[in-house]
Scaffold this active site. Structure first.
Site, PDB file in Angstrom:
ATOM      1  NE  ARG A  46      12.297  10.925   3.818  1.00 19.03           N
ATOM      2  CZ  ARG A  46      12.341  12.207   3.423  1.00 19.03           C
ATOM      3  NH1 ARG A  46      12.623  13.162   4.309  1.00 19.03           N
ATOM      4  NH2 ARG A  46      12.105  12.543   2.167  1.00 19.03           N
ATOM      5  CE1 TYR A  98      24.101  -2.706  23.417  1.00 17.62           C
ATOM      6  CE2 TYR A  98      23.611  -0.765  22.111  1.00 17.62           C
ATOM      7  CZ  TYR A  98      23.707  -2.140  22.226  1.00 17.62           C
ATOM      8  OH  TYR A  98      23.409  -2.933  21.148  1.00 17.62           O
ATOM      9  CG  ASP A 170      20.134   4.993  27.148  1.00 14.75           C
ATOM     10  OD1 ASP A 170      19.035   4.538  27.538  1.00 14.75           O
ATOM     11  OD2 ASP A 170      20.806   4.442  26.273  1.00 14.75           O
ATOM     12  CE  LYS A 195      17.581  -3.548  24.293  1.00 23.46           C
ATOM     13  NZ  LYS A 195      17.779  -2.646  23.173  1.00 23.46           N
TER      14      LYS A 195
END
Length: 384
Positions: A46, A98, A170, A195
């Site tokens: 992690r 979005y 973004d 994407k």
């Protein structure tokens, strides 16, 4: 070195012990220490993973930032960035953004006292007018999802610098291959790497790049504390997808520009949103701050009753959420990606019940035109 070369070489020469051309996948969750106070640089996955580290360095280099961070999804990346703010802080955000980001702000951030104002960030005066004494950051999508509005990154970057605001961009639609917001004053760049970066609809991931070490240290603390990190297998898949990003983005844009110019002449389509069209209000700004117009476009049909018929009739284009893959996908934002945004707000932003979003793939463009033409004409005939 050109970004095309950097992308093609991602992951190479990362394992000197074996000379592996492909970055190894390190599935280990924990790592041995030689002695007290002596570490290999990895303790717990992690906190750091060798495969993820290659990806994080790669996206930082591509965006021109100091450090990169890989998350379990694009929304996990956005959420981590939003944890940089405190209760009573005020944010200015793109009004046409979005739906998942809108949901995060409205359903989670407001509950902890973070305030938000949505404005048309393609209109710089709207950003200036929204400034408050407690404003701490500006969150911009450019081009926006789904009506492809273009923000002037240089102007916003200078404004944020003067006002000591954190500028978050973004960059999902454009990718670092075609647009690098940090060069225009952004402090953080965010990607839904699911994407275009992944490019094959087979990996869920989010990426963030910081411009400064000060912000990077804060973001690393958040990433490690929350634990929404990207696993090694998905990190490897993302690296593999990014190797062909340059080639894919060039074909995405080529097809999108051809389709946009074709759609503006179609009898069933009164409005087309694509920055590559000279008639688009953000065309010149996009030309100045990016090397491409991207592979995303949206269009309105003549009547909302046509939408279900079009979605049923397309054969090559797939009716599905998401974007950025090799396959062309059509989305109905009003009931899919932006369903959580109230109807009156959606309509004011242009996300009407007549709007369809098209992620243009890398297929033969004439095949795409034939498929869309058949579906649009069928819907028109049913309507009449």
């Amino acid at each position: 070195m050109e970004r095309t070369t950097v992308l093609a070489q991602l992951g190479n020469r990362q394992d000197p012990r074996t000379g592996s051309i492909s970055t190894p996948i390190y599935r280990a969750t924990t790592y041995a220490h030689e002695e007290l106070g002596k570490s290999t640089g990895y303790d717990y996955t992690r906190t750091g993973n060798p495969t993820r580290a290659v990806l994080e360095r790669a996206i930082a280099d591509l965006e021109g930032g100091c450090r990169g961070f890989a998350f379990a999804s694009g929304m996990a990346a956005v959420h981590a960035v939003m944890n940089l703010f405190q209760p009573s802080d005020h944010l200015i955000l793109s009004s046409d953004l979005y739906g998942g980001t809108y949901r995060l702000v409205e359903q989670f951030l407001r509950k902890i006292g973070i305030e938000a104002t949505y404005v048309d960030t393609s209109d710089f005066a709207s950003i200036e007018a929204a400034l408050q004494s407690n404003t701490k950051g500006v969150f911009v999508e450019t081009p926006t999802n789904p009506t492809l509005r273009v923000a002037d990154l240089a102007a916003i970057g200078e404004f944020c610098h003067d006002q000591k605001l954190l500028l978050m961009v973004d960059n999902t639609f454009m990718t670092p291959y075609t647009q690098r917001p940090l060069e225009y004053g952004a402090d953080l760049v965010i990607h839904s790497a699911t994407k275009f970066l992944g490019g094959h609809n087979d990996v869920l991931a989010g990426l963030v790049v910081s411009k400064t070490e000060e912000i990077a240290d804060k973001l690393y603390f958040i990433q490690n504390s929350i634990g929404s990190t990207l696993g090694p297998d998905d990190s490897w898949l993302l690296l593999r997808g990014m190797k062909t990003l340059a080639l894919r983005m060039e074909r995405h844009e080529q097809n999108a520009l051809s389709l946009a110019n074709w759609l503006v002449r179609h009898e069933a389509v009164p409005t087309v949103y694509y920055p590559g069209l000279v008639s688009h209000p953000g065309h010149q700004t996009q030309r100045l701050q990016a090397s491409s117009f991207g592979g995303m476009l949206s269009f309105e049909v003549a009547d909302a009753r046509m939408v279900p018929e079009i979605l049923k009739q397309v054969q090559l284009v797939t009716f599905a959420e998401s974007l950025g893959g090799t396959e062309s996908l059509m989305t109905y934002p009003a009931v899919q990606t932006h369903a959580d945004i109230p109807e009156d707000i959606r309509n004011a932003c242009g996300v009407t019940d007549r709007l369809l979003r098209l992620s243009v793939g890398i297929e033969d463009v004439d095949d795409l035109k034939a498929d869309l033409d058949a579906a649009l004409k069928y819907a028109l005939n049913v309507l009449h």
